[in-house]
Design an enzyme around this catalytic site. Structure first.
Site, PDB file in Angstrom:
ATOM      1  N   PRO A   9      68.300 -49.291  49.740  1.00  0.00           N
ATOM      2  CA  PRO A   9      69.131 -48.684  50.780  1.00  0.00           C
ATOM      3  C   PRO A   9      69.168 -47.157  50.743  1.00  0.00           C
ATOM      4  CG  PRO A   9      70.478 -49.717  49.077  1.00  0.00           C
ATOM      5  CD  PRO A   9      69.064 -50.150  48.839  1.00  0.00           C
ATOM      6  N   ASN A  10      69.184 -46.599  51.920  1.00  0.00           N
ATOM      7  CA  ASN A  10      69.318 -45.149  52.177  1.00  0.00           C
ATOM      8  C   ASN A  10      68.053 -44.351  51.852  1.00  0.00           C
ATOM      9  OD1 ASN A  10      72.129 -45.252  53.017  1.00  0.00           O
ATOM     10  ND2 ASN A  10      72.567 -45.759  50.881  1.00  0.00           N
ATOM     11  N   ARG A  17      68.461 -36.586  53.262  1.00  0.00           N
ATOM     12  CA  ARG A  17      69.572 -37.042  52.429  1.00  0.00           C
ATOM     13  C   ARG A  17      69.618 -36.262  51.118  1.00  0.00           C
ATOM     14  NH1 ARG A  17      69.277 -42.356  48.671  1.00  0.00           N
ATOM     15  NH2 ARG A  17      71.453 -42.306  48.027  1.00  0.00           N
ATOM     16  N   TYR A  22      67.347 -35.379  45.781  1.00  0.00           N
ATOM     17  CA  TYR A  22      66.205 -36.279  45.959  1.00  0.00           C
ATOM     18  C   TYR A  22      64.920 -35.590  46.428  1.00  0.00           C
ATOM     19  CZ  TYR A  22      69.869 -39.764  45.501  1.00  0.00           C
ATOM     20  OH  TYR A  22      70.917 -40.526  45.023  1.00  0.00           O
ATOM     21  N   ASN A  73      62.208 -49.092  43.743  1.00  0.00           N
ATOM     22  CA  ASN A  73      63.384 -48.223  43.682  1.00  0.00           C
ATOM     23  C   ASN A  73      64.526 -48.971  44.367  1.00  0.00           C
ATOM     24  OD1 ASN A  73      65.400 -46.358  43.790  1.00  0.00           O
ATOM     25  ND2 ASN A  73      64.108 -44.664  44.470  1.00  0.00           N
ATOM     26  N   ALA A  76      70.958 -47.740  45.307  1.00  0.00           N
ATOM     27  CA  ALA A  76      72.321 -48.049  44.831  1.00  0.00           C
ATOM     28  C   ALA A  76      72.429 -49.469  44.266  1.00  0.00           C
ATOM     29  CB  ALA A  76      73.321 -47.850  45.960  1.00  0.00           C
ATOM     30  N   HIS A  79      72.574 -50.465  40.419  1.00  0.00           N
ATOM     31  CA  HIS A  79      73.772 -50.454  39.582  1.00  0.00           C
ATOM     32  C   HIS A  79      74.714 -51.618  39.860  1.00  0.00           C
ATOM     33  CE1 HIS A  79      72.058 -46.497  39.214  1.00  0.00           C
ATOM     34  NE2 HIS A  79      72.341 -46.206  40.474  1.00  0.00           N
ATOM     35  N   ASP A  86      67.822 -61.087  39.280  1.00  0.00           N
ATOM     36  CA  ASP A  86      67.367 -62.482  39.216  1.00  0.00           C
ATOM     37  C   ASP A  86      66.059 -62.677  39.984  1.00  0.00           C
ATOM     38  OD1 ASP A  86      69.531 -63.159  37.681  1.00  0.00           O
ATOM     39  OD2 ASP A  86      70.621 -64.201  39.274  1.00  0.00           O
ATOM     40  N   GLU A  97      60.575 -50.121  37.532  1.00  0.00           N
ATOM     41  CA  GLU A  97      61.713 -49.531  38.252  1.00  0.00           C
ATOM     42  C   GLU A  97      61.521 -48.019  38.346  1.00  0.00           C
ATOM     43  OE1 GLU A  97      65.748 -50.786  37.068  1.00  0.00           O
ATOM     44  OE2 GLU A  97      66.318 -48.686  37.272  1.00  0.00           O
ATOM     45  N   HIS A  99      63.124 -44.182  39.912  1.00  0.00           N
ATOM     46  CA  HIS A  99      64.153 -43.371  40.570  1.00  0.00           C
ATOM     47  C   HIS A  99      63.638 -41.952  40.732  1.00  0.00           C
ATOM     48  CE1 HIS A  99      67.024 -46.568  40.198  1.00  0.00           C
ATOM     49  NE2 HIS A  99      66.619 -46.726  38.951  1.00  0.00           N
ATOM     50  N   LEU A 100      63.997 -41.358  41.860  1.00  0.00           N
ATOM     51  CA  LEU A 100      63.641 -39.959  42.082  1.00  0.00           C
ATOM     52  C   LEU A 100      64.431 -39.055  41.154  1.00  0.00           C
ATOM     53  CD1 LEU A 100      63.978 -40.752  45.744  1.00  0.00           C
ATOM     54  CD2 LEU A 100      61.980 -39.441  45.058  1.00  0.00           C
ATOM     55  N   SER A 101      65.731 -39.321  41.052  1.00  0.00           N
ATOM     56  CA  SER A 101      66.615 -38.466  40.251  1.00  0.00           C
ATOM     57  C   SER A 101      66.736 -39.003  38.829  1.00  0.00           C
ATOM     58  CB  SER A 101      67.998 -38.404  40.913  1.00  0.00           C
ATOM     59  OG  SER A 101      68.619 -39.686  40.888  1.00  0.00           O
ATOM     60  N   ARG A 106      73.654 -37.903  35.942  1.00  0.00           N
ATOM     61  CA  ARG A 106      74.554 -37.922  37.107  1.00  0.00           C
ATOM     62  C   ARG A 106      75.831 -38.724  36.778  1.00  0.00           C
ATOM     63  NH1 ARG A 106      71.279 -39.748  42.094  1.00  0.00           N
ATOM     64  NH2 ARG A 106      73.106 -38.872  43.150  1.00  0.00           N
ATOM     65  N   ARG A 110      76.025 -44.473  37.593  1.00  0.00           N
ATOM     66  CA  ARG A 110      74.569 -44.576  37.804  1.00  0.00           C
ATOM     67  C   ARG A 110      73.809 -44.781  36.494  1.00  0.00           C
ATOM     68  NH1 ARG A 110      73.906 -42.844  43.218  1.00  0.00           N
ATOM     69  NH2 ARG A 110      75.540 -41.386  43.776  1.00  0.00           N
TER      70      ARG A 110
HETATM   71  C1  DQA Z   1      68.155 -43.430  43.271  1.00  0.00           C
HETATM   72  C2  DQA Z   1      69.361 -43.266  42.334  1.00  0.00           C
HETATM   73  C3  DQA Z   1      70.502 -44.183  42.748  1.00  0.00           C
HETATM   74  O1  DQA Z   1      71.615 -44.007  41.877  1.00  0.00           O
HETATM   75  C4  DQA Z   1      70.957 -43.871  44.169  1.00  0.00           C
HETATM   76  O2  DQA Z   1      71.950 -44.767  44.586  1.00  0.00           O
HETATM   77  C5  DQA Z   1      69.829 -43.814  45.135  1.00  0.00           C
HETATM   78  C6  DQA Z   1      68.561 -43.213  44.729  1.00  0.00           C
HETATM   79  C7  DQA Z   1      67.027 -42.426  42.936  1.00  0.00           C
HETATM   80  O3  DQA Z   1      65.905 -42.671  43.366  1.00  0.00           O
HETATM   81  O4  DQA Z   1      67.266 -41.415  42.285  1.00  0.00           O
HETATM   82  O5  DQA Z   1      69.972 -44.177  46.296  1.00  0.00           O
HETATM   83  O6  DQA Z   1      67.628 -44.734  43.112  1.00  0.00           O
END
Ligand code: DQA
Length: 146
Positions: A9-10, A17, A22, A73, A76, A79, A86, A97, A99-101, A106, A110
């Site tokens: 999501p997002n 964003r 990011y 990725n 959210a 977490h 599953d 897995e 993540h950009l950040s 943070r 997270r």
């Molecule tokens: C994220 C880190 C997550 O905590 C956050 O909710 C995201 C992006 C990242 O790529 O850094 O939406 O997955």
């Protein structure tokens, strides 16, 4: 070799964003970078982004027999989602897995990933390059395990 790149999501809003967190690349920019690296590595890549947990579960289930590996990725849902953990566990398709950040620098909520235990590894904190490192990692992992 076929790799599925999943985004939660997002992440469709990347570029606009929180660019300070990011980065300035859009999801399409990142997809173009991944495609270029996949070409260099000689692997095929497919992409799927959804803001919905169930749609991601279904796409992971559909990876059985169709993909050799996944890059994920979960955003959210990282977490919060037992269902995605599953799903990754249920399919015999190795997953990295991403993540950009650097989620560990943070907010505390997270710091915990519910997904990583189902994955072969995790790459985070390198912005768009996290995906490239993950692609190199999963391809090497799969080539070595053949
Ligand atoms: C994220 C880190 C997550 O905590 C956050 O909710 C995201 C992006 C990242 O790529 O850094 O939406 O997955």
């Amino acid at each position: 070799m076929k790799i599925l790149v999943l985004n939660g999501p997002n992440l469709n809003l990347l570029g606009q964003r929180e660019p300070d967190v990011y980065g300035g690349e859009s999801l399409d920019d990142i997809i173009a970078l991944i495609k270029a690296k996949a070409g260099e590595l000689g692997v095929d890549v497919d992409f799927f982004q959804s803001n919905e947990e169930g749609a991601l579960v279904t796409r992971i289930q559909d990876s059985i027999g169709n993909y050799d590996g996944m890059i994920f990725n979960p955003a959210a849902y990282t977490h919060t989602s037992v269902a995605l953990c599953d799903a990754v566990k249920a399919v015999d398709v190795p997953c990295v897995e991403v993540h950009l950040s650097n989620v560990h620098s943070r907010e505390e909520f997270r710091h915990k990933s519910l997904i990583v235990a189902a994955c072969v590894g995790q790459i985070l904190g390198f912005g768009a390059n996290s995906y490239i490192l993950a692609l190199e990692g999963i391809v090497q992992y799969l080539r070595r395990s053949k």
